[in-house]
Design a protein around this motif. Structure first.
Motif, PDB file in Angstrom:
ATOM      1  N   GLY A  27       0.864  -1.263  -0.096  1.00 32.49           N
ATOM      2  CA  GLY A  27      -0.058  -0.195   0.147  1.00 32.49           C
ATOM      3  C   GLY A  27       0.690   1.771   0.409  1.00 32.49           C
ATOM      4  N   GLY A  28       0.050   2.061   0.647  1.00 29.75           N
ATOM      5  CA  GLY A  28       1.192   4.054   0.802  1.00 29.75           C
ATOM      6  C   GLY A  28      -0.243   4.596   0.428  1.00 29.75           C
ATOM      7  N   ASN A  29      -1.046   4.070  -0.354  1.00 29.36           N
ATOM      8  CA  ASN A  29      -1.708   5.580  -0.733  1.00 29.36           C
ATOM      9  C   ASN A  29      -2.682   5.748   0.046  1.00 29.36           C
ATOM     10  OD1 ASN A  29      -1.201   4.155  -3.601  1.00 29.36           O
ATOM     11  ND2 ASN A  29      -2.857   2.577  -3.442  1.00 29.36           N
ATOM     12  N   SER A  30      -2.945   7.362  -0.485  1.00 30.39           N
ATOM     13  CA  SER A  30      -3.824   8.309   0.796  1.00 30.39           C
ATOM     14  C   SER A  30      -5.732   7.749   0.617  1.00 30.39           C
ATOM     15  CB  SER A  30      -3.219   9.497   0.176  1.00 30.39           C
ATOM     16  OG  SER A  30      -2.178  10.074   1.566  1.00 30.39           O
ATOM     17  N   VAL A  31      -5.869   7.657   1.312  1.00 30.28           N
ATOM     18  CA  VAL A  31      -7.171   7.524   1.205  1.00 30.28           C
ATOM     19  C   VAL A  31      -8.482   8.840   1.723  1.00 30.28           C
ATOM     20  CG1 VAL A  31      -7.368   4.841   1.029  1.00 30.28           C
ATOM     21  CG2 VAL A  31      -7.764   6.325   3.416  1.00 30.28           C
ATOM     22  N   GLU A  32      -9.804   8.777   0.978  1.00 25.31           N
ATOM     23  CA  GLU A  32     -10.737   9.374   1.750  1.00 25.31           C
ATOM     24  C   GLU A  32     -11.931   8.895   2.735  1.00 25.31           C
ATOM     25  OE1 GLU A  32     -11.134  12.736   1.085  1.00 25.31           O
ATOM     26  OE2 GLU A  32      -9.341  12.996  -0.426  1.00 25.31           O
ATOM     27  N   MET A  33     -11.369   9.161   3.894  1.00 22.54           N
ATOM     28  CA  MET A  33     -12.182   8.653   4.816  1.00 22.54           C
ATOM     29  C   MET A  33     -13.844   8.305   5.032  1.00 22.54           C
ATOM     30  SD  MET A  33      -9.671   6.972   6.341  1.00 22.54           S
ATOM     31  CE  MET A  33     -10.602   6.461   7.881  1.00 22.54           C
ATOM     32  N   GLU A  34     -14.593   9.248   3.808  1.00 25.94           N
ATOM     33  CA  GLU A  34     -15.575   9.123   3.728  1.00 25.94           C
ATOM     34  C   GLU A  34     -15.811   7.167   3.077  1.00 25.94           C
ATOM     35  OE1 GLU A  34     -14.422  11.695   1.727  1.00 25.94           O
ATOM     36  OE2 GLU A  34     -14.880  12.756   4.161  1.00 25.94           O
ATOM     37  N   THR A  35     -15.116   6.926   2.482  1.00 24.69           N
ATOM     38  CA  THR A  35     -15.469   5.164   1.673  1.00 24.69           C
ATOM     39  C   THR A  35     -14.680   4.445   2.815  1.00 24.69           C
ATOM     40  OG1 THR A  35     -13.598   6.294  -0.092  1.00 24.69           O
ATOM     41  CG2 THR A  35     -14.754   3.918   0.393  1.00 24.69           C
ATOM     42  N   TYR A  36     -14.305   4.503   4.000  1.00 23.36           N
ATOM     43  CA  TYR A  36     -14.083   3.484   4.754  1.00 23.36           C
ATOM     44  C   TYR A  36     -14.474   3.884   6.481  1.00 23.36           C
ATOM     45  CZ  TYR A  36     -10.513   2.016   1.043  1.00 23.36           C
ATOM     46  OH  TYR A  36     -10.703   1.525  -0.552  1.00 23.36           O
ATOM     47  N   GLN A  37     -14.279   2.654   6.831  1.00 22.04           N
ATOM     48  CA  GLN A  37     -14.545   2.993   8.160  1.00 22.04           C
ATOM     49  C   GLN A  37     -13.425   2.164   9.641  1.00 22.04           C
ATOM     50  OE1 GLN A  37     -18.896   2.205   9.457  1.00 22.04           O
ATOM     51  NE2 GLN A  37     -18.855   2.900  11.694  1.00 22.04           N
ATOM     52  N   ILE A  38     -13.024   2.129  10.023  1.00 17.77           N
ATOM     53  CA  ILE A  38     -12.365   1.748  10.818  1.00 17.77           C
ATOM     54  C   ILE A  38     -13.136   1.193  11.839  1.00 17.77           C
ATOM     55  CG2 ILE A  38     -10.645   2.470  12.847  1.00 17.77           C
ATOM     56  CD1 ILE A  38      -9.492   4.855  12.384  1.00 17.77           C
ATOM     57  N   GLU A  39     -12.531   0.034  11.499  1.00 14.26           N
ATOM     58  CA  GLU A  39     -13.222  -0.707  12.617  1.00 14.26           C
ATOM     59  C   GLU A  39     -12.927  -0.860  14.772  1.00 14.26           C
ATOM     60  OE1 GLU A  39     -15.167  -5.178  11.863  1.00 14.26           O
ATOM     61  OE2 GLU A  39     -13.066  -5.381  11.881  1.00 14.26           O
ATOM     62  N   LYS A  40     -11.719  -1.172  14.632  1.00 13.04           N
ATOM     63  CA  LYS A  40     -10.857  -1.504  15.314  1.00 13.04           C
ATOM     64  C   LYS A  40      -9.311  -1.052  15.247  1.00 13.04           C
ATOM     65  CE  LYS A  40     -10.311  -6.347  15.714  1.00 13.04           C
ATOM     66  NZ  LYS A  40     -10.734  -7.299  17.176  1.00 13.04           N
ATOM     67  N   GLN A  41      -8.337  -0.818  16.821  1.00 13.72           N
ATOM     68  CA  GLN A  41      -6.973  -0.372  16.728  1.00 13.72           C
ATOM     69  C   GLN A  41      -6.189  -1.951  16.621  1.00 13.72           C
ATOM     70  OE1 GLN A  41      -5.126   2.343  19.240  1.00 13.72           O
ATOM     71  NE2 GLN A  41      -2.718   1.263  18.339  1.00 13.72           N
ATOM     72  N   ILE A  42      -5.699  -2.292  15.418  1.00 11.40           N
ATOM     73  CA  ILE A  42      -5.023  -3.818  15.809  1.00 11.40           C
ATOM     74  C   ILE A  42      -3.147  -3.729  15.830  1.00 11.40           C
ATOM     75  CG2 ILE A  42      -6.539  -4.431  14.033  1.00 11.40           C
ATOM     76  CD1 ILE A  42      -3.463  -4.498  11.959  1.00 11.40           C
ATOM     77  N   GLY A  43      -2.911  -2.372  16.362  1.00 11.00           N
ATOM     78  CA  GLY A  43      -1.316  -2.590  16.769  1.00 11.00           C
ATOM     79  C   GLY A  43      -0.910  -1.463  16.015  1.00 11.00           C
ATOM     80  N   GLU A  44       0.747  -1.172  16.249  1.00  7.47           N
ATOM     81  CA  GLU A  44       1.168  -0.073  15.692  1.00  7.47           C
ATOM     82  C   GLU A  44       2.385  -1.063  14.773  1.00  7.47           C
ATOM     83  OE1 GLU A  44       2.657   2.290  18.880  1.00  7.47           O
ATOM     84  OE2 GLU A  44       0.998   2.266  19.356  1.00  7.47           O
ATOM     85  N   VAL A  45       3.276  -0.152  14.246  1.00  2.00           N
ATOM     86  CA  VAL A  45       4.393  -1.096  13.461  1.00  2.00           C
ATOM     87  C   VAL A  45       5.424  -0.400  14.753  1.00  2.00           C
ATOM     88  CG1 VAL A  45       6.436  -0.057  11.600  1.00  2.00           C
ATOM     89  CG2 VAL A  45       4.163   0.666  11.287  1.00  2.00           C
ATOM     90  N   LYS A  46       6.261  -1.569  14.749  1.00  2.00           N
ATOM     91  CA  LYS A  46       7.497  -1.787  16.191  1.00  2.00           C
ATOM     92  C   LYS A  46       8.498  -1.205  15.080  1.00  2.00           C
ATOM     93  CE  LYS A  46       4.777  -5.397  17.965  1.00  2.00           C
ATOM     94  NZ  LYS A  46       4.694  -6.896  18.526  1.00  2.00           N
TER      95      LYS A  46
END
Length: 119
Positions: free
Chosen positions: A50-69
């Protein structure tokens, strides 16, 4: 006169030897190139591209799954979970409601990039 002539001969020989092409020595070559690498993320053994910026109107966050270590160099492949060759350490990662094969990475507050599971 003979003395001055004898001084100029070694100088001329020295200067001409500098112009000789020595084929036994390797030549240095400067190459300019632009190399781009795929943005990769490993989450629980799954590869995301990936690495493509997105418009958040299209997607809905479900939950945080972690962070880059760990952020790796762009040319390296992330083999361990929560490693990336693109995202900074500490970047929060979220699952996406209704898109089980996608993740969102919050690269800046309120700015998200989409990563899609490969294969």
């Amino acid at each position: 006169m003979k003395f001055s002539f004898l001084i100029y001969i070694p100088i001329e020989i020295f200067m001409l030897s500098g112009c000789a092409d020595n084929k036994n020595e390797p030549k240095k070559v400067t190459v300019e190139s632009t190399t781009s690498y795929q943005a990769l993320l490993n989450v629980n053994g799954d590869e995301y591209l990936g690495g493509n910026s997105v418009e958040m109107e299209t997607y809905q966050i479900e939950k945080q799954i972690g962070e880059v270590k760990m952020k790796l160099s762009p040319e390296l492949y992330p083999y361990k979970s929560f490693e990336s060759n693109y995202l900074e350490e500490g970047t929060k990662l979220y699952s996406v409601k209704s898109y089980p094969y996608h993740l969102l990475a919050e690269v800046k507050p309120g700015v998200y990039e989409l990563f899609s599971k490969s294969k």
